[in-house]
Scaffold this motif. Structure first.
Motif, PDB file in Angstrom:
ATOM      1  N   LEU A  71       0.817  -1.210   0.000  1.00  0.00           N
ATOM      2  CA  LEU A  71       0.000   0.000   0.000  1.00  0.00           C
ATOM      3  C   LEU A  71       0.854   1.264   0.000  1.00  0.00           C
ATOM      4  O   LEU A  71       0.487   2.261  -0.628  1.00  0.00           O
ATOM      5  CB  LEU A  71      -0.952  -0.003   1.193  1.00  0.00           C
ATOM      6  CG  LEU A  71      -2.131  -0.951   1.041  1.00  0.00           C
ATOM      7  CD1 LEU A  71      -2.886  -1.090   2.342  1.00  0.00           C
ATOM      8  CD2 LEU A  71      -3.055  -0.489  -0.081  1.00  0.00           C
ATOM      9  N   VAL A  72       1.980   1.250   0.670  1.00  0.00           N
ATOM     10  CA  VAL A  72       2.887   2.396   0.637  1.00  0.00           C
ATOM     11  C   VAL A  72       3.364   2.609  -0.795  1.00  0.00           C
ATOM     12  O   VAL A  72       3.400   3.743  -1.294  1.00  0.00           O
ATOM     13  CB  VAL A  72       4.063   2.211   1.626  1.00  0.00           C
ATOM     14  CG1 VAL A  72       5.179   3.205   1.358  1.00  0.00           C
ATOM     15  CG2 VAL A  72       3.559   2.333   3.064  1.00  0.00           C
ATOM     16  N   MET A 101      -5.661  -3.809  10.382  1.00  0.00           N
ATOM     17  CA  MET A 101      -4.808  -2.659  10.114  1.00  0.00           C
ATOM     18  C   MET A 101      -5.611  -1.350  10.172  1.00  0.00           C
ATOM     19  O   MET A 101      -5.120  -0.339  10.657  1.00  0.00           O
ATOM     20  CB  MET A 101      -4.121  -2.816   8.763  1.00  0.00           C
ATOM     21  CG  MET A 101      -3.146  -3.995   8.756  1.00  0.00           C
ATOM     22  SD  MET A 101      -2.577  -4.425   7.114  1.00  0.00           S
ATOM     23  CE  MET A 101      -1.569  -3.009   6.723  1.00  0.00           C
ATOM     24  N   ALA A 102      -6.853  -1.390   9.708  1.00  0.00           N
ATOM     25  CA  ALA A 102      -7.715  -0.209   9.783  1.00  0.00           C
ATOM     26  C   ALA A 102      -8.027   0.131  11.238  1.00  0.00           C
ATOM     27  O   ALA A 102      -8.038   1.310  11.618  1.00  0.00           O
ATOM     28  CB  ALA A 102      -8.998  -0.437   8.991  1.00  0.00           C
ATOM     29  N   VAL A 149      -4.320   1.893   7.877  1.00  0.00           N
ATOM     30  CA  VAL A 149      -4.895   2.003   6.535  1.00  0.00           C
ATOM     31  C   VAL A 149      -6.283   2.618   6.648  1.00  0.00           C
ATOM     32  O   VAL A 149      -6.892   2.610   7.716  1.00  0.00           O
ATOM     33  CB  VAL A 149      -4.987   0.633   5.813  1.00  0.00           C
ATOM     34  CG1 VAL A 149      -3.612  -0.003   5.644  1.00  0.00           C
ATOM     35  CG2 VAL A 149      -5.924  -0.310   6.529  1.00  0.00           C
ATOM     36  N   ARG A 150      -6.749   3.127   5.520  1.00  0.00           N
ATOM     37  CA  ARG A 150      -8.101   3.677   5.436  1.00  0.00           C
ATOM     38  C   ARG A 150      -8.750   3.115   4.181  1.00  0.00           C
ATOM     39  O   ARG A 150      -8.095   2.957   3.158  1.00  0.00           O
ATOM     40  CB  ARG A 150      -8.058   5.194   5.362  1.00  0.00           C
ATOM     41  CG  ARG A 150      -9.448   5.807   5.210  1.00  0.00           C
ATOM     42  CD  ARG A 150      -9.413   7.291   5.260  1.00  0.00           C
ATOM     43  NE  ARG A 150      -8.998   7.673   6.609  1.00  0.00           N
ATOM     44  CZ  ARG A 150      -8.792   8.896   7.011  1.00  0.00           C
ATOM     45  NH1 ARG A 150      -8.920   9.889   6.168  1.00  0.00           N
ATOM     46  NH2 ARG A 150      -8.430   9.157   8.237  1.00  0.00           N
ATOM     47  N   GLU A 191      -2.178   4.891   5.707  1.00  0.00           N
ATOM     48  CA  GLU A 191      -2.348   6.133   6.468  1.00  0.00           C
ATOM     49  C   GLU A 191      -0.957   6.701   6.728  1.00  0.00           C
ATOM     50  O   GLU A 191      -0.316   6.392   7.735  1.00  0.00           O
ATOM     51  CB  GLU A 191      -3.090   5.864   7.778  1.00  0.00           C
ATOM     52  CG  GLU A 191      -4.575   5.788   7.634  1.00  0.00           C
ATOM     53  CD  GLU A 191      -5.213   7.136   7.323  1.00  0.00           C
ATOM     54  OE1 GLU A 191      -4.525   8.181   7.372  1.00  0.00           O
ATOM     55  OE2 GLU A 191      -6.403   7.139   7.012  1.00  0.00           O
ATOM     56  N   PHE A 192      -0.501   7.525   5.809  1.00  0.00           N
ATOM     57  CA  PHE A 192       0.851   8.058   5.883  1.00  0.00           C
ATOM     58  C   PHE A 192       1.060   8.931   7.124  1.00  0.00           C
ATOM     59  O   PHE A 192       2.157   8.967   7.673  1.00  0.00           O
ATOM     60  CB  PHE A 192       1.199   8.809   4.601  1.00  0.00           C
ATOM     61  CG  PHE A 192       1.323   7.897   3.416  1.00  0.00           C
ATOM     62  CD1 PHE A 192       2.486   7.171   3.204  1.00  0.00           C
ATOM     63  CD2 PHE A 192       0.262   7.726   2.536  1.00  0.00           C
ATOM     64  CE1 PHE A 192       2.605   6.309   2.125  1.00  0.00           C
ATOM     65  CE2 PHE A 192       0.375   6.867   1.452  1.00  0.00           C
ATOM     66  CZ  PHE A 192       1.541   6.155   1.247  1.00  0.00           C
ATOM     67  N   GLU A 193       0.023   9.598   7.577  1.00  0.00           N
ATOM     68  CA  GLU A 193       0.157  10.419   8.784  1.00  0.00           C
ATOM     69  C   GLU A 193       0.456   9.551  10.008  1.00  0.00           C
ATOM     70  O   GLU A 193       1.343   9.856  10.799  1.00  0.00           O
ATOM     71  CB  GLU A 193      -1.102  11.246   9.020  1.00  0.00           C
ATOM     72  CG  GLU A 193      -0.947  12.198  10.196  1.00  0.00           C
ATOM     73  CD  GLU A 193      -2.132  13.132  10.355  1.00  0.00           C
ATOM     74  OE1 GLU A 193      -2.400  13.479  11.511  1.00  0.00           O
ATOM     75  OE2 GLU A 193      -2.755  13.503   9.352  1.00  0.00           O
TER      76      GLU A 193
END
Length: 108
Positions: A25-26, A56-57, A62-63, A76-78
């Protein structure tokens, strides 16, 4: 970030399949990827990948968003940035050579 939050997130990542999903995902970036594409990319079935993505959500790694009949997930990079900042807080004991090595390893 508090230590208990970091431990919760890291415990979710302490699984080869979930770590591989996050890496995938990254690499996908902001656009994310569908569950079926993720399953194909890591060689797992869709049901297993969906269950892993839900964990993971829950950890805010992740979103998901719906596009028609598909669920699209993105990293979710933040959250990842905050986690890395927590881990690297006051890194390298002030040694600029070590700090540069860490920065090179983390550059995109």
């Amino acid at each position: 970030m508090e230590a208990n939050t970091a431990v919760r997130i890291l415990s979710v990542l302490a699984h080869e399949g979930r770590l591989l999903l996050l890496q995938t995902l990254v690499q996908a970036g902001e656009g994310g990827s569908s569950v079926s594409a993720l399953a194909g990319a890591i060689g797992q079935n869709v049901k297993t990948v969906s269950a892993q993505l839900q964990l993971m959500a829950d950890a805010e790694l992740v979103r998901a968003r719906r596009e028609g009949k598909q669920m699209i997930y993105r990293a979710e990079f933040e959250t990842l940035g905050v986690l890395f900042a927590f881990i690297m807080h006051d890194c390298c004991a002030g040694d600029e050579g070590l700090r540069r090595s860490v920065q090179r390893a983390c550059s995109c």
